[in-house]
Design an enzyme around this catalytic site. Structure first.
Site, PDB file in Angstrom:
ATOM      1  N   GLU A   1      -8.986 -14.303   2.847  1.00 17.01           N
ATOM      2  CA  GLU A   1     -10.079 -13.332   2.974  1.00 17.01           C
ATOM      3  C   GLU A   1     -11.410 -13.901   2.482  1.00 17.01           C
ATOM      4  O   GLU A   1     -11.960 -13.484   1.468  1.00 17.01           O
ATOM      5  CB  GLU A   1      -9.676 -12.037   2.278  1.00 17.01           C
ATOM      6  CG  GLU A   1      -8.444 -11.438   2.950  1.00 17.01           C
ATOM      7  CD  GLU A   1      -7.896 -10.186   2.291  1.00 17.01           C
ATOM      8  OE1 GLU A   1      -8.650  -9.504   1.592  1.00 17.01           O
ATOM      9  OE2 GLU A   1      -6.700  -9.905   2.481  1.00 17.01           O
TER      10      GLU A   1
ATOM     11  N   HIS B   1       3.796   0.539   2.333  1.00 13.20           N
ATOM     12  CA  HIS B   1       4.420  -0.064   1.147  1.00 13.20           C
ATOM     13  C   HIS B   1       3.473  -1.084   0.546  1.00 13.20           C
ATOM     14  O   HIS B   1       3.342  -2.191   1.077  1.00 13.20           O
ATOM     15  CB  HIS B   1       5.716  -0.799   1.535  1.00 13.20           C
ATOM     16  CG  HIS B   1       6.823   0.117   1.950  1.00 13.20           C
ATOM     17  ND1 HIS B   1       7.847  -0.301   2.785  1.00 13.20           N
ATOM     18  CD2 HIS B   1       7.089   1.409   1.651  1.00 13.20           C
ATOM     19  CE1 HIS B   1       8.694   0.705   2.972  1.00 13.20           C
ATOM     20  NE2 HIS B   1       8.259   1.757   2.302  1.00 13.20           N
ATOM     21  N   GLU B   2       2.812  -0.725  -0.539  1.00 15.06           N
ATOM     22  CA  GLU B   2       1.984  -1.708  -1.261  1.00 15.06           C
ATOM     23  C   GLU B   2       2.851  -2.272  -2.387  1.00 15.06           C
ATOM     24  O   GLU B   2       3.384  -1.514  -3.198  1.00 15.06           O
ATOM     25  CB  GLU B   2       0.727  -1.030  -1.828  1.00 15.06           C
ATOM     26  CG  GLU B   2      -0.123  -1.938  -2.719  1.00 15.06           C
ATOM     27  CD  GLU B   2      -0.576  -3.212  -2.015  1.00 15.06           C
ATOM     28  OE1 GLU B   2      -1.288  -3.128  -1.027  1.00 15.06           O
ATOM     29  OE2 GLU B   2      -0.172  -4.316  -2.468  1.00 15.06           O
TER      30      GLU B   2
ATOM     31  N   HIS C   1      -0.287  -6.566   5.562  1.00 15.69           N
ATOM     32  CA  HIS C   1      -1.582  -6.918   4.954  1.00 15.69           C
ATOM     33  C   HIS C   1      -1.337  -7.932   3.833  1.00 15.69           C
ATOM     34  O   HIS C   1      -0.249  -7.988   3.271  1.00 15.69           O
ATOM     35  CB  HIS C   1      -2.310  -5.677   4.455  1.00 15.69           C
ATOM     36  CG  HIS C   1      -3.051  -4.990   5.563  1.00 15.69           C
ATOM     37  ND1 HIS C   1      -4.380  -4.693   5.509  1.00 15.69           N
ATOM     38  CD2 HIS C   1      -2.630  -4.603   6.793  1.00 15.69           C
ATOM     39  CE1 HIS C   1      -4.753  -4.136   6.643  1.00 15.69           C
ATOM     40  NE2 HIS C   1      -3.705  -4.055   7.446  1.00 15.69           N
ATOM     41  N   GLU C   2      -2.358  -8.716   3.539  1.00 13.47           N
ATOM     42  CA  GLU C   2      -2.210  -9.875   2.640  1.00 13.47           C
ATOM     43  C   GLU C   2      -0.982 -10.674   3.095  1.00 13.47           C
ATOM     44  O   GLU C   2      -0.061 -10.935   2.335  1.00 13.47           O
ATOM     45  CB  GLU C   2      -2.094  -9.465   1.163  1.00 13.47           C
ATOM     46  CG  GLU C   2      -3.305  -8.747   0.643  1.00 13.47           C
ATOM     47  CD  GLU C   2      -3.357  -7.306   1.130  1.00 13.47           C
ATOM     48  OE1 GLU C   2      -4.383  -6.929   1.717  1.00 13.47           O
ATOM     49  OE2 GLU C   2      -2.387  -6.565   0.956  1.00 13.47           O
TER      50      GLU C   2
ATOM     51  N   GLU D   1      -3.064  -8.561   8.765  1.00 11.78           N
ATOM     52  CA  GLU D   1      -4.456  -8.750   8.370  1.00 11.78           C
ATOM     53  C   GLU D   1      -4.695 -10.264   8.362  1.00 11.78           C
ATOM     54  O   GLU D   1      -4.728 -10.880   9.409  1.00 11.78           O
ATOM     55  CB  GLU D   1      -4.655  -8.094   7.006  1.00 11.78           C
ATOM     56  CG  GLU D   1      -6.088  -7.897   6.590  1.00 11.78           C
ATOM     57  CD  GLU D   1      -6.175  -7.371   5.169  1.00 11.78           C
ATOM     58  OE1 GLU D   1      -7.055  -6.560   4.916  1.00 11.78           O
ATOM     59  OE2 GLU D   1      -5.375  -7.780   4.298  1.00 11.78           O
TER      60      GLU D   1
ATOM     61  N   GLU E   1     -12.491  -3.369   5.540  1.00 10.74           N
ATOM     62  CA  GLU E   1     -12.531  -2.879   4.158  1.00 10.74           C
ATOM     63  C   GLU E   1     -13.620  -3.556   3.323  1.00 10.74           C
ATOM     64  O   GLU E   1     -14.184  -2.941   2.425  1.00 10.74           O
ATOM     65  CB  GLU E   1     -11.166  -3.068   3.494  1.00 10.74           C
ATOM     66  CG  GLU E   1     -10.704  -4.520   3.441  1.00 10.74           C
ATOM     67  CD  GLU E   1      -9.240  -4.680   3.034  1.00 10.74           C
ATOM     68  OE1 GLU E   1      -8.466  -3.714   3.138  1.00 10.74           O
ATOM     69  OE2 GLU E   1      -8.870  -5.790   2.611  1.00 10.74           O
TER      70      GLU E   1
HETATM   71  C1  NOJ Z   1      -5.341  -3.976   0.896  1.00  6.45           C
HETATM   72  C2  NOJ Z   1      -5.231  -3.590   2.332  1.00  6.45           C
HETATM   73  O1  NOJ Z   1      -5.850  -4.530   3.169  1.00  6.45           O
HETATM   74  C3  NOJ Z   1      -5.845  -2.227   2.490  1.00  6.45           C
HETATM   75  O2  NOJ Z   1      -5.861  -1.852   3.851  1.00  6.45           O
HETATM   76  C4  NOJ Z   1      -5.085  -1.241   1.650  1.00  6.45           C
HETATM   77  O3  NOJ Z   1      -5.729   0.018   1.714  1.00  6.45           O
HETATM   78  C5  NOJ Z   1      -5.025  -1.674   0.194  1.00  6.45           C
HETATM   79  N1  NOJ Z   1      -4.605  -3.047   0.097  1.00  6.45           N
HETATM   80  C6  NOJ Z   1      -4.053  -0.817  -0.608  1.00  6.45           C
HETATM   81  O4  NOJ Z   1      -2.751  -1.068  -0.221  1.00  6.45           O
HETATM   82 CA    CA Z   2      -6.685  -6.902   2.380  1.00  2.72          CA
END
Ligand code: NOJ
Ligand code: CA
Length: 680
Positions: free
Chosen positions: A173, A376-377, A455-456, A474, A480
């Site tokens: 990023e 799922h974070e 993502h990540e 991503e 964002e």
């Molecule tokens: C980073 C992600 O790119 C974003 O879309 C997300 O809202 C946040 N992490 C929280 O999980």
């Molecule tokens: Ca991100």
């Protein structure tokens, strides 16, 4: 496969040295491999122009002798291939795989050092090569300490490169750099550059499975060496028995758009392994998301909690009314309170906050025909996630969820895993351990008929072909950053992504911000640096089978005319053509819709975006079907539009057009044009 003797291939045999060559089907690209040096070397040319000067091949191991000095070509297999295959979803339905291939068996003179082979595939749009280490004595367990692969850029002194740094804390990023190629130090792939003759080249890899990602390190001026991202113990790659590496790829085009019209990466991946994938659905979605990024809501519990039953049901109703397939909800599960960046140990993936009634929500979704999209974070604790994955997937199965967005927010090199002895190890997002972890998630999800949007992520290398439930990811700066202003994405970001990150595959960029002034228009650092027309054009320019309408519903309702384009644009295509563009300056794409329940398969769409320069671009409409008339529904920058003070100046107009005409697109500073060509 035909076995061709070395003599028939016209090998030079002076002092046993050999050179073998293979060319693309159109004869333009040629690879020659030569064992006349300490290390076996390859080189690539386009017509008469050398693109990659002689470059080393080989690898070194912790225990075995290196595949380096003294290896010779002992055998050559040559073959040709021409077939067309179909994507279940994609930017292009039918893809032609036409190439010539060469496999070289390599062995050391003393025959004591093990043997390996390298296969080259040469297409009209570039080349791929990979190593194969066959099962053999002494190679039951290998630990690769280095891959010696080089890319010596022939015209390095006069080439310009576009790149982001590798092994940095922010993963992929970063804002892209434009520099003389000689100034690119240690970079991620896709790594794009152009020579003084305007030949455009991009180095990347395909089918990254059970191996470390390849980054590129400019070790000697002009020579980039493969730099595999290591494990926490310093080893690059661990293997049992025989193995093949990912394909090292070099896309070569006479102009910038050639890179965008290439399908090399997909062609070097294995076919679909999942069988019937009719349960994998492209589509469009809205979500409880942007509100958190602009601080209107919180992920954690409390007064401003975004993920409530009430909000979700309102979003579902909005989605149903305007034709969206899903509603993404972030912050629904236990673990977000406090600074969630550090909450990797405490996330519960099967427990909702009390104000989120997943059962009532899924019933409402069923009633109105909209899916809940899961989230799922992990905040980088992948062991915590791994343990809960089966239960988490079951919960989503019960709730009728079809897609999950995953997240691995953690600094580079700071993924937390707990090993077999209970010891905490810190890994890179793009090391072999995580390459396997991401795919484990996707493969287990497939068993539950769930699709994944990472993502990540680990960078894309075309694995959507083999695992079509890996819909998007991503892996670059998304929208964002425009909410956080750290800093925001510069005006050139979209036309930069098109020629770099997007060569790898679909991106969940999340376009469609309609309110640029949540902090006041004067705030240049904390807003999308685009016009409104450009936000619309991004839906066509930045391909993804799932596209978000990222802004708050109230901001769409405030601009219903512009919102119509987002409702009309599909996310699954029969055909895509890059019509024009230069890296980081501008880009124009035309895409033909695929016939589905919701979309007419006769319509074409066009998206054009510019960097900070206003410009006029003429596009020939000869991609349209020759014998039809179309109503062009044009969404363009108004005469006074410019991204800083006047981003909302949008003109929507209709014209009847045919394939014989051309359109002159006037793009404002950081502007765009979006067009639907409705077949009449
Ligand atoms: C980073 C992600 O790119 C974003 O879309 C997300 O809202 C946040 N992490 C929280 O999980
Ligand atoms: Ca991100």
């Amino acid at each position: 496969m035909r076995l061709i003797s070395l003599a028939l291939l016209g090998l030079s045999t002076a002092s046993q040295a050999q050179t073998v060559t293979v060319s693309s089907p159109d004869g333009q690209l040629t690879v020659s491999i030569n064992d006349d040096h300490a290390l076996v070397q390859y080189q690539v040319s386009l017509a008469e122009q050398l693109i990659i000067a002689p470059s080393n091949l080989g690898m070194t191991f912790k225990r075995q002798a290196p595949f380096a000095d003294g290896f010779k070509i002992t055998n050559v297999n040559q073959s040709s291939h021409d077939s067309t295959w179909q994507q279940p979803w994609g930017e292009q339905q039918n893809i032609r795989d036409q190439h010539n291939a060469l496999t070289l068996m390599l062995q050391s003179d003393d025959k004591k050092q093990g043997r390996y082979s390298v296969t080259f595939k040469v297409f009209n749009d570039g080349i791929g090569f990979r190593y194969e280490v066959p099962e053999q004595k002494g190679f039951d367990h290998s630990e690769i300490t280095d891959e010696l692969t080089e890319f010596a850029i022939a015209d390095a002194n006069q080439s310009t490169a576009w790149w982001i740094p590798a092994r940095g804390w922010n993963r992929y990023e970063y804002v892209y750099n434009t520099t003389p190629l000689m100034q690119a130090a240690h970079v991620h792939t896709p790594f794009t550059f152009k020579t003084k003759n305007n030949v455009h080249v991009s180095i990347h890899e395909a089918a990254l499975i059970d191996y470390a990602a390849m980054t590129l390190n400019q070790r000697r001026p002009g020579t980039f060496k493969a730099d595999l991202t290591p494990w926490s113990d310093g080893i690059k790659v661990k293997k049992q028995g025989g193995f093949t590496t990912p394909w090292r790829t070099i896309q070569v085009a006479k102009q910038a758009t050639g890179l965008l019209n290439s399908h090399l990466i997909l062609n070097l991946n294995e076919p679909n392994k999942l069988g019937d994938v009719t349960w994998v659905n492209p589509g469009k979605y809205v979500g409880i998301w942007w509100g958190m990024h602009i601080n209107e809501n919180t992920w954690g519990s409390g007064d401003k909690h975004g993920a409530t039953t009430k909000n979700t049901i309102e979003y579902m109703d909005f989605a149903a009314q305007y034709g969206f397939d899903g509603v993404l909800v972030e912050g629904w599960n236990i673990g977000w309170d406090g600074d969630w960046f550090f909450n990797g140990d405490v996330f519960k993936f099967d427990q909702a906050y009390p104000d989120f009634d997943i059962k009532a929500i899924s019933e409402h979704g069923k009633k109105v025909g909209v899916k809940l999209i899961g989230h799922h974070e992990t905040s980088g604790n992948v062991t915590n996630y791994r343990k809960q994955m089966p239960a988490a997937f079951e919960l989503y199965n019960e709730a009728g969820v079809e897609q999950i967005k995953t997240g691995y927010v953690a600094d580079g090199g700071n993924i937390k895993r707990v090993d077999e002895q209970g010891i905490v190890r810190k890994e890179w997002h793009d090391g072999q351990f995580m390459v396997n972890e991401y795919l484990y998630n996707v493969a287990l999800a497939a068993k539950h008929k769930l699709s994944i949007n990472t993502h990540e992520p680990i960078k894309d290398t075309g694995l959507r072909r083999t695992y079509p439930n890996w819909l998007a990811r991503e892996g670059a700066r998304g929208q964002e950053f425009n909410a956080w202003g750290t800093p925001p994405n510069p005006p050139e970001h979209a036309p930069m992504l098109a020629f770099t990150r997007m060569l790898a595959g679909p991106m969940d960029f999340t376009p469609g911000i309609f309110d640029m002034s949540f902090n006041g228009l004067g705030d240049k650092t904390n807003r999308p640096q685009t016009t409104l027309a450009k936000q619309l054009a991004l839906y066509v320019v930045l391909y993804s089978p799932i596209q978000m309408a990222a802004d708050l519903p109230k901001n769409y309702l405030a601009k219903p005319d512009a919102f119509q384009f987002i409702q009309d644009v599909p996310t699954d295509w029969q055909q895509s053509i890059a019509l024009g563009g230069e890296v980081g300056d501008f880009v124009v794409f035309a895409r033909k819709a695929k016939a589905t329940e919701r979309y007419n398969g006769d319509d074409w769409f066009l998206g054009a975006v510019s960097d900070e320069q206003a410009r006029e671009v003429t596009v020939k409409l000869d991609f349209l079907d020759a014998n039809r008339r179309y109503e062009a529904q044009i969404y363009r920058d108004g005469a006074d539009a410019e991204w800083k003070q006047n981003p909302y100046d949008l003109v929507i107009e209709k014209r009847i057009v045919t394939a014989k005409e051309s359109l002159i697109l006037s793009l404002a500073t950081s502007g765009g044009t979006a067009i639907r060509f409705k077949a009449l």
